[in-house]
Design a protein around this motif. Structure first.
Motif, PDB file in Angstrom:
ATOM      1  N   LEU A   1       0.771  -1.135  -0.120  1.00 51.12           N
ATOM      2  CA  LEU A   1      -0.165  -0.226   0.199  1.00 51.12           C
ATOM      3  C   LEU A   1       0.929   1.326  -0.040  1.00 51.12           C
ATOM      4  O   LEU A   1       0.520   2.002  -0.576  1.00 51.12           O
ATOM      5  N   SER A   2       1.834   1.396   0.802  1.00 47.23           N
ATOM      6  CA  SER A   2       2.681   2.352   0.823  1.00 47.23           C
ATOM      7  C   SER A   2       4.239   2.262   1.476  1.00 47.23           C
ATOM      8  O   SER A   2       4.377   0.844   1.870  1.00 47.23           O
TER       9      SER A   2
ATOM     10  N   GLU B   1       6.758   7.535  -2.596  1.00 47.50           N
ATOM     11  CA  GLU B   1       5.582   7.364  -3.347  1.00 47.50           C
ATOM     12  C   GLU B   1       5.995   5.842  -3.998  1.00 47.50           C
ATOM     13  O   GLU B   1       7.069   5.560  -4.290  1.00 47.50           O
ATOM     14  N   LEU B   2       4.690   4.889  -4.488  1.00 46.83           N
ATOM     15  CA  LEU B   2       5.034   3.709  -5.131  1.00 46.83           C
ATOM     16  C   LEU B   2       4.824   4.219  -6.744  1.00 46.83           C
ATOM     17  O   LEU B   2       3.667   4.845  -7.152  1.00 46.83           O
TER      18      LEU B   2
ATOM     19  N   ARG C   1       4.519   6.587 -13.586  1.00 47.28           N
ATOM     20  CA  ARG C   1       3.002   7.030 -13.024  1.00 47.28           C
ATOM     21  C   ARG C   1       3.190   6.501 -11.521  1.00 47.28           C
ATOM     22  O   ARG C   1       3.663   5.277 -11.247  1.00 47.28           O
ATOM     23  N   GLN C   2       2.225   7.307 -10.485  1.00 47.53           N
ATOM     24  CA  GLN C   2       2.030   6.568  -9.249  1.00 47.53           C
ATOM     25  C   GLN C   2       1.179   5.427  -9.572  1.00 47.53           C
ATOM     26  O   GLN C   2       0.316   5.512 -10.314  1.00 47.53           O
ATOM     27  N   ALA C   3       1.699   4.261  -8.786  1.00 47.36           N
ATOM     28  CA  ALA C   3       0.763   3.143  -8.771  1.00 47.36           C
ATOM     29  C   ALA C   3      -0.234   3.414  -7.817  1.00 47.36           C
ATOM     30  O   ALA C   3      -0.352   3.237  -6.718  1.00 47.36           O
TER      31      ALA C   3
ATOM     32  N   MET D   1       9.647   5.505  -5.148  1.00 50.68           N
ATOM     33  CA  MET D   1      10.184   6.772  -5.358  1.00 50.68           C
ATOM     34  C   MET D   1      10.621   7.429  -3.837  1.00 50.68           C
ATOM     35  O   MET D   1       9.933   7.527  -3.351  1.00 50.68           O
ATOM     36  N   LEU D   2      11.776   7.955  -3.630  1.00 45.18           N
ATOM     37  CA  LEU D   2      12.183   8.776  -2.588  1.00 45.18           C
ATOM     38  C   LEU D   2      12.331  10.085  -3.011  1.00 45.18           C
ATOM     39  O   LEU D   2      13.388  10.520  -3.628  1.00 45.18           O
ATOM     40  N   ILE D   3      11.390  10.807  -2.571  1.00 46.78           N
ATOM     41  CA  ILE D   3      11.246  12.295  -3.447  1.00 46.78           C
ATOM     42  C   ILE D   3      11.758  13.220  -2.026  1.00 46.78           C
ATOM     43  O   ILE D   3      11.394  13.188  -0.946  1.00 46.78           O
TER      44      ILE D   3
END
Length: 161
Positions: free
Chosen positions: A69-70, A80-81, A94-96, A118-120
Motif C-alpha cells: 500500500l505504501s 511514493e509507489l 506514474r504513481q501506482a 520513489m524517494l522524493i
C-alpha cells in the motif's frame, strides 16, 4: 581426567563456527512478515535534495492476495509507489494508484523500468555502500522495515555483500 578434558577442549576449538554470526545477521536481506517475504532491497546513489529509487523483490507464499500500500523512509520528504507505462512511443512514470498487487503464490520484483519506490526530496545523499531504512506497509501482512543497500549511481541490480 585433565588430559581428556584438554583434548576435548582442543577438539572443540577446531570445530567450525556456526553460520549464525553477527556478520551473517548484518547482511541477511530476507524479511518475512506473515505470508510475505521481501528480499534484495537496494537503491542507487543519489544526491541530497534529489530523488532516489528503491527496488526489491516481494514473494507472497500465502493463498490470499496482498498489496503493497505504501512506503516511508526518514531520508525522504515523501515516498511514493511508482510504475512505468507506455504512452505511445514514450515510457512515462506514474504513481501506482491503489498500491502494488502481490497475488497469492506470486513473486513481484520492483526494478528499474517497472514498479519501484520513489524517494522524493532526499534529506541526505544516498551514498554508495550505505544502507537506508525503508518501511513497507502491506494490506494484509502489515508493516515491516528493510534496509536498502545503496549501490553505484548507475547500478542495474543489487550489490551483494
Amino acid at each position: 581426567m585433565p588430559i581428556l578434558r584438554r583434548s576435548l577442549l582442543a577438539l572443540a576449538c577446531l570445530a567450525p563456527l556456526p553460520a549464525f554470526t553477527p556478520l551473517a545477521l548484518a547482511h541477511n536481506d530476507a524479511v518475512t512478515i506473515g505470508d510475505i517475504q521481501v528480499t534484495e532491497p537496494w537503491s542507487r546513489a543519489a544526491g541530497a535534495n534529489g530523488t532516489g529509487a528503491g527496488f526489491l523483490t516481494i514473494r507472497n507464499a500465502g493463498t490470499q492476495p496482498d498489496r503493497l500500500l505504501s512506503a516511508a523512509s526518514p531520508v525522504a520528504r515523501s515516498v511514493e509507489l511508482h510504475t512505468h507505462m507506455r504512452d505511445g512511443e514514450v515510457m512515462r512514470m506514474r504513481q501506482a494508484e491503489g498500491g502494488i498487487p502481490i497475488p497469492p503464490g506470486a513473486t513481484v520484483t520492483l526494478r528499474p523500468g517497472g514498479f519501484h519506490v520513489m524517494l522524493i526530496g532526499l534529506t541526505q545523499p544516498l551514498a554508495a555502500g550505505s544502507d537506508v531504512p525503508l518501511t513497507l506497509r502491506f494490506e494484509r501482512a502489515g508493516e515491516t522495515q528493510v534496509m536498502l543497500h545503496v549501490g553505484a549511481a548507475g547500478a542495474r541490480g543489487p550489490a551483494h555483500h
